[in-house]
Design a protein around this motif. Structure first.
Motif, PDB file in Angstrom:
ATOM      1  N   ALA A 145      34.355  36.575  33.373  1.00  0.00           N
ATOM      2  CA  ALA A 145      34.685  37.845  32.723  1.00  0.00           C
ATOM      3  C   ALA A 145      35.038  38.914  33.751  1.00  0.00           C
ATOM      4  O   ALA A 145      35.992  39.683  33.559  1.00  0.00           O
ATOM      5  CB  ALA A 145      33.519  38.297  31.853  1.00  0.00           C
ATOM      6  N   LEU A 146      34.288  38.975  34.845  1.00  0.00           N
ATOM      7  CA  LEU A 146      34.601  39.947  35.906  1.00  0.00           C
ATOM      8  C   LEU A 146      35.943  39.644  36.560  1.00  0.00           C
ATOM      9  O   LEU A 146      36.715  40.554  36.866  1.00  0.00           O
ATOM     10  CB  LEU A 146      33.487  39.947  36.955  1.00  0.00           C
ATOM     11  CG  LEU A 146      32.197  40.640  36.557  1.00  0.00           C
ATOM     12  CD1 LEU A 146      31.102  40.348  37.567  1.00  0.00           C
ATOM     13  CD2 LEU A 146      32.423  42.135  36.426  1.00  0.00           C
ATOM     14  N   PHE A 147      36.214  38.351  36.772  1.00  0.00           N
ATOM     15  CA  PHE A 147      37.495  37.981  37.354  1.00  0.00           C
ATOM     16  C   PHE A 147      38.638  38.390  36.421  1.00  0.00           C
ATOM     17  O   PHE A 147      39.651  38.931  36.862  1.00  0.00           O
ATOM     18  CB  PHE A 147      37.543  36.478  37.629  1.00  0.00           C
ATOM     19  CG  PHE A 147      38.800  36.042  38.306  1.00  0.00           C
ATOM     20  CD1 PHE A 147      38.921  36.134  39.684  1.00  0.00           C
ATOM     21  CD2 PHE A 147      39.866  35.543  37.578  1.00  0.00           C
ATOM     22  CE1 PHE A 147      40.095  35.752  40.308  1.00  0.00           C
ATOM     23  CE2 PHE A 147      41.029  35.150  38.203  1.00  0.00           C
ATOM     24  CZ  PHE A 147      41.139  35.248  39.576  1.00  0.00           C
ATOM     25  N   ALA A 148      38.468  38.118  35.123  1.00  0.00           N
ATOM     26  CA  ALA A 148      39.499  38.495  34.148  1.00  0.00           C
ATOM     27  C   ALA A 148      39.701  40.007  34.124  1.00  0.00           C
ATOM     28  O   ALA A 148      40.839  40.489  34.065  1.00  0.00           O
ATOM     29  CB  ALA A 148      39.119  37.982  32.767  1.00  0.00           C
ATOM     30  N   ALA A 149      38.612  40.759  34.205  1.00  0.00           N
ATOM     31  CA  ALA A 149      38.730  42.226  34.225  1.00  0.00           C
ATOM     32  C   ALA A 149      39.477  42.704  35.463  1.00  0.00           C
ATOM     33  O   ALA A 149      40.314  43.612  35.383  1.00  0.00           O
ATOM     34  CB  ALA A 149      37.341  42.855  34.169  1.00  0.00           C
ATOM     35  N   SER A 150      39.202  42.081  36.605  1.00  0.00           N
ATOM     36  CA  SER A 150      39.908  42.488  37.822  1.00  0.00           C
ATOM     37  C   SER A 150      41.392  42.168  37.728  1.00  0.00           C
ATOM     38  O   SER A 150      42.230  42.934  38.203  1.00  0.00           O
ATOM     39  CB  SER A 150      39.299  41.821  39.054  1.00  0.00           C
ATOM     40  OG  SER A 150      39.660  40.462  39.141  1.00  0.00           O
ATOM     41  N   ALA A 181      32.670  38.729  41.156  1.00  0.00           N
ATOM     42  CA  ALA A 181      32.922  37.435  40.523  1.00  0.00           C
ATOM     43  C   ALA A 181      32.832  36.304  41.541  1.00  0.00           C
ATOM     44  O   ALA A 181      32.223  35.254  41.269  1.00  0.00           O
ATOM     45  CB  ALA A 181      34.306  37.429  39.867  1.00  0.00           C
ATOM     46  N   LEU A 182      33.398  36.503  42.708  1.00  0.00           N
ATOM     47  CA  LEU A 182      33.319  35.478  43.746  1.00  0.00           C
ATOM     48  C   LEU A 182      31.893  35.296  44.247  1.00  0.00           C
ATOM     49  O   LEU A 182      31.474  34.173  44.542  1.00  0.00           O
ATOM     50  CB  LEU A 182      34.258  35.834  44.906  1.00  0.00           C
ATOM     51  CG  LEU A 182      35.741  35.763  44.582  1.00  0.00           C
ATOM     52  CD1 LEU A 182      36.560  36.281  45.747  1.00  0.00           C
ATOM     53  CD2 LEU A 182      36.157  34.357  44.220  1.00  0.00           C
ATOM     54  N   PHE A 183      31.140  36.383  44.323  1.00  0.00           N
ATOM     55  CA  PHE A 183      29.746  36.299  44.749  1.00  0.00           C
ATOM     56  C   PHE A 183      28.918  35.476  43.761  1.00  0.00           C
ATOM     57  O   PHE A 183      28.040  34.710  44.164  1.00  0.00           O
ATOM     58  CB  PHE A 183      29.155  37.701  44.897  1.00  0.00           C
ATOM     59  CG  PHE A 183      27.693  37.707  45.227  1.00  0.00           C
ATOM     60  CD1 PHE A 183      27.262  37.403  46.510  1.00  0.00           C
ATOM     61  CD2 PHE A 183      26.754  38.006  44.258  1.00  0.00           C
ATOM     62  CE1 PHE A 183      25.908  37.394  46.822  1.00  0.00           C
ATOM     63  CE2 PHE A 183      25.409  38.004  44.553  1.00  0.00           C
ATOM     64  CZ  PHE A 183      24.982  37.697  45.838  1.00  0.00           C
ATOM     65  N   LEU A 184      29.207  35.618  42.478  1.00  0.00           N
ATOM     66  CA  LEU A 184      28.440  34.902  41.464  1.00  0.00           C
ATOM     67  C   LEU A 184      28.706  33.393  41.466  1.00  0.00           C
ATOM     68  O   LEU A 184      27.893  32.641  40.930  1.00  0.00           O
ATOM     69  CB  LEU A 184      28.722  35.481  40.079  1.00  0.00           C
ATOM     70  CG  LEU A 184      28.104  36.850  39.817  1.00  0.00           C
ATOM     71  CD1 LEU A 184      28.566  37.393  38.473  1.00  0.00           C
ATOM     72  CD2 LEU A 184      26.596  36.781  39.875  1.00  0.00           C
ATOM     73  N   VAL A 237      43.082  55.214  43.120  1.00  0.00           N
ATOM     74  CA  VAL A 237      42.105  54.698  44.079  1.00  0.00           C
ATOM     75  C   VAL A 237      40.896  54.131  43.336  1.00  0.00           C
ATOM     76  O   VAL A 237      40.389  53.062  43.684  1.00  0.00           O
ATOM     77  CB  VAL A 237      41.677  55.807  45.064  1.00  0.00           C
ATOM     78  CG1 VAL A 237      40.535  55.340  45.940  1.00  0.00           C
ATOM     79  CG2 VAL A 237      42.864  56.254  45.905  1.00  0.00           C
ATOM     80  N   LEU A 238      40.442  54.817  42.300  1.00  0.00           N
ATOM     81  CA  LEU A 238      39.305  54.343  41.511  1.00  0.00           C
ATOM     82  C   LEU A 238      39.625  53.009  40.840  1.00  0.00           C
ATOM     83  O   LEU A 238      38.799  52.094  40.836  1.00  0.00           O
ATOM     84  CB  LEU A 238      38.911  55.379  40.461  1.00  0.00           C
ATOM     85  CG  LEU A 238      37.746  55.016  39.556  1.00  0.00           C
ATOM     86  CD1 LEU A 238      36.486  54.804  40.390  1.00  0.00           C
ATOM     87  CD2 LEU A 238      37.528  56.087  38.526  1.00  0.00           C
ATOM     88  N   ARG A 239      40.834  52.874  40.294  1.00  0.00           N
ATOM     89  CA  ARG A 239      41.238  51.612  39.662  1.00  0.00           C
ATOM     90  C   ARG A 239      41.277  50.493  40.695  1.00  0.00           C
ATOM     91  O   ARG A 239      40.844  49.377  40.433  1.00  0.00           O
ATOM     92  CB  ARG A 239      42.596  51.772  38.989  1.00  0.00           C
ATOM     93  CG  ARG A 239      42.985  50.529  38.232  1.00  0.00           C
ATOM     94  CD  ARG A 239      44.264  50.640  37.411  1.00  0.00           C
ATOM     95  NE  ARG A 239      45.271  51.489  37.973  1.00  0.00           N
ATOM     96  CZ  ARG A 239      45.850  52.503  37.309  1.00  0.00           C
ATOM     97  NH1 ARG A 239      45.474  52.786  36.095  1.00  0.00           N
ATOM     98  NH2 ARG A 239      46.781  53.221  37.885  1.00  0.00           N
ATOM     99  N   GLY A 240      41.756  50.783  41.884  1.00  0.00           N
ATOM    100  CA  GLY A 240      41.779  49.788  42.952  1.00  0.00           C
ATOM    101  C   GLY A 240      40.388  49.364  43.381  1.00  0.00           C
ATOM    102  O   GLY A 240      40.118  48.180  43.600  1.00  0.00           O
ATOM    103  N   VAL A 259      38.835  45.548  43.006  1.00  0.00           N
ATOM    104  CA  VAL A 259      38.293  44.807  44.145  1.00  0.00           C
ATOM    105  C   VAL A 259      36.807  44.533  43.952  1.00  0.00           C
ATOM    106  O   VAL A 259      36.316  43.431  44.242  1.00  0.00           O
ATOM    107  CB  VAL A 259      38.561  45.569  45.455  1.00  0.00           C
ATOM    108  CG1 VAL A 259      37.801  44.972  46.617  1.00  0.00           C
ATOM    109  CG2 VAL A 259      40.049  45.588  45.756  1.00  0.00           C
ATOM    110  N   GLY A 260      36.075  45.515  43.432  1.00  0.00           N
ATOM    111  CA  GLY A 260      34.646  45.328  43.193  1.00  0.00           C
ATOM    112  C   GLY A 260      34.374  44.217  42.190  1.00  0.00           C
ATOM    113  O   GLY A 260      33.497  43.375  42.398  1.00  0.00           O
ATOM    114  N   ALA A 261      35.132  44.189  41.094  1.00  0.00           N
ATOM    115  CA  ALA A 261      34.953  43.136  40.090  1.00  0.00           C
ATOM    116  C   ALA A 261      35.334  41.774  40.657  1.00  0.00           C
ATOM    117  O   ALA A 261      34.652  40.769  40.397  1.00  0.00           O
ATOM    118  CB  ALA A 261      35.796  43.442  38.854  1.00  0.00           C
TER     119      ALA A 261
END
Length: 81
Positions: A43-48, A16-19, A3-6, A10-12
């Motif tokens: 970078a956030l998108f790549a991490a997600s 990324a989309l917000f930025l 759940v934490l990984r999910g 989603v948060g990352a």
């Protein structure tokens, strides 16, 4: 842990989309530059995507490159307004 990984994925992704959300165009001729804000978004998108694909992390590379092209095109399209 699953759940934490999910939630991290989603948060990352949403951050990324917000930025890369649209700027407010102005009539003053200000030109928006592709810079650190878009770099952090990529970078956030790549991490997600790495969190999504886990063992097949190499799939995230072309996805992040495509998102980078999208972010660049979006920034340039704001300048055309």
């Amino acid at each position: 842990m699953r759940v934490l990984r999910g939630l991290l994925e989603v948060g990352a992704l949403f951050l990324a989309l917000f930025l890369v959300m649209p700027y407010i165009p102005s009539h003053e001729g200000f030109v928006h530059r592709f810079g650190a804000k878009q770099g952090v978004a990529i970078a956030l998108f790549a991490a997600s995507r790495v969190l999504r694909w886990r063992d097949s992390w190499w799939i995230a590379l072309p996805e992040a490159a495509a998102f980078g092209a999208f972010a660049w095109a979006l920034t340039e399209s704001y300048n055309l307004l």
